[in-house]
Write an enzyme that holds these catalytic residues in place. Structure first.
Site, PDB file in Angstrom:
ATOM      1  CD  GLU A 137       0.289  -1.566   7.972  1.00 18.62           C
ATOM      2  OE1 GLU A 137      -0.033  -0.995   9.129  1.00 18.62           O
ATOM      3  OE2 GLU A 137       0.937  -1.033   7.133  1.00 18.62           O
ATOM      4  CG  ASP A 163      -0.396  -0.083   2.523  1.00 18.90           C
ATOM      5  OD1 ASP A 163       0.720  -0.040   2.563  1.00 18.90           O
ATOM      6  OD2 ASP A 163      -1.094  -0.131   3.563  1.00 18.90           O
ATOM      7  CB  SER A 164       4.297   1.618   0.039  1.00 17.36           C
ATOM      8  OG  SER A 164       4.824   0.483  -0.801  1.00 17.36           O
ATOM      9  CE  LYS A 168       3.214  -5.893   3.911  1.00 23.36           C
ATOM     10  NZ  LYS A 168       2.625  -4.929   4.778  1.00 23.36           N
ATOM     11  CD  GLU A 172       7.790  -0.118   7.924  1.00 21.15           C
ATOM     12  OE1 GLU A 172       7.850   0.903   7.422  1.00 21.15           O
ATOM     13  OE2 GLU A 172       6.904  -0.859   7.626  1.00 21.15           O
TER      14      GLU A 172
END
Length: 283
Positions: free
Chosen positions: A115, A44-45, A113, A182
């Site tokens: 978070e 989503d970057s 993925k 991260e």
């Protein structure tokens, strides 16, 4: 040969490192696969790198599906993971399962993925029980930027370090086959990597992780915004591209491009008849 979940677990067991890069389009996906990279993350970057947002919070399911499908069309061997965007899984287990299913069905990706640690373990369990592989993501989770007060290293004191370690164990128990760490201090990331049976993929988490991921525009100098400390610059394609665009602009304006060799010919007899036709219209 197509990369698989089982293959990554074997790589971890053998001590082989896993390479992962972000990607958001067909052409780049073809090149990343040709380079031999193990995994692609359609992150989503893309909100930052492709859409110009300040963070990832505005990214939608439609954005992820659009870019994820393009990447999957450009790959055959590399394992493709697509991010679940903000609020596509936080609302309920049901929403998480439906949206994970959409990502797989509408992009052709191999895994999703999401978070979060303990708070999303029920989502991880439901998605994996449905047969969809899940990569977890703990430490600095960009979708929680407002709660964190910015992009900051996580786990530097004992309490927060214990929380990240506990989260790592819990996402593994919930069924995640890998976990992204991260902006986690290197010693903590190494400890987690040693303790887990699933691979850890680090980004700003040191060399002790089982693999690494970077944003491809960061590591090639294409993204002209903020460059995180953990990025190694492998090329300056950004400057190369700017110079190419300058040269093109200069050649167009000077008449140096295009040359005859860049065009297509036709029979002189044909163009003469077209001219005659045009002249007759004027008469």
């Amino acid at each position: 040969m197509k990369k698989t979940v089982a293959g990554f677990l074997k790589m971890k067991a053998r001590g082989e490192k896993i390479s992962m890069l972000t990607c958001y389009d067909y052409s780049t996906a073809v090149l990343i696969e040709e380079a031999g990279t193990d995994m692609i993350l359609v992150g989503d970057s893309l909100g930052n790198t492709m859409l110009g947002y300040e963070d990832t919070l505005a990214v939608t399911m439609e954005n992820m599906i659009h870019h994820g499908a393009a990447v999957c069309r450009g790959t055959s061997d590399v394992f493709v993971v697509v991010d679940m965007p903000f609020m596509s899984y936080q609302t309920s287990v049901y929403d998480a399962l439906v949206n994970a299913g959409r990502l797989v069905k509408e992009t052709g990706c191999n895994a999703v993925k999401l978070e979060g640690g303990a708070a999303v373990c029920d989502r991880i369990e439901a998605i994996t029980e449905a047969g969809i592989p899940v990569v977890a993501h703990i430490g600095m989770t960009p979708q929680s930027i407002n709660a964190f007060g910015g992009f900051k290293v996580q786990g530097k004191n004992e309490e927060k370090a214990r929380k990240i370690l506990d989260d790592a164990y819990k996402v593994q128990e919930a069924g995640a086959f890998a976990v992204v760490l991260e902006c986690v201090p290197s010693p903590l990331a190494q400890l987690i990597s040693e303790k887990l049976t699933i691979p850890t993929i680090g980004i700003g988490a040191g060399a002790g992780c089982d693999g690494q991921v970077l944003v491809w525009q960061d590591m090639t100098g294409v993204f002209r915004g903020f460059a995180p400390k953990f990025v190694r610059r492998y090329a300056d394609l950004g400057e190369t591209m700017v110079e190419a665009f300058r040269s093109y602009d200069r050649d167009v304006k000077s008449g140096a491009f295009p040359e005859d060799k860049h065009g297509f010919s036709m029979d002189e007899e044909v163009i003469e008849k077209v001219r005659e036709y045009d002249n007759s219209r004027e008469g």
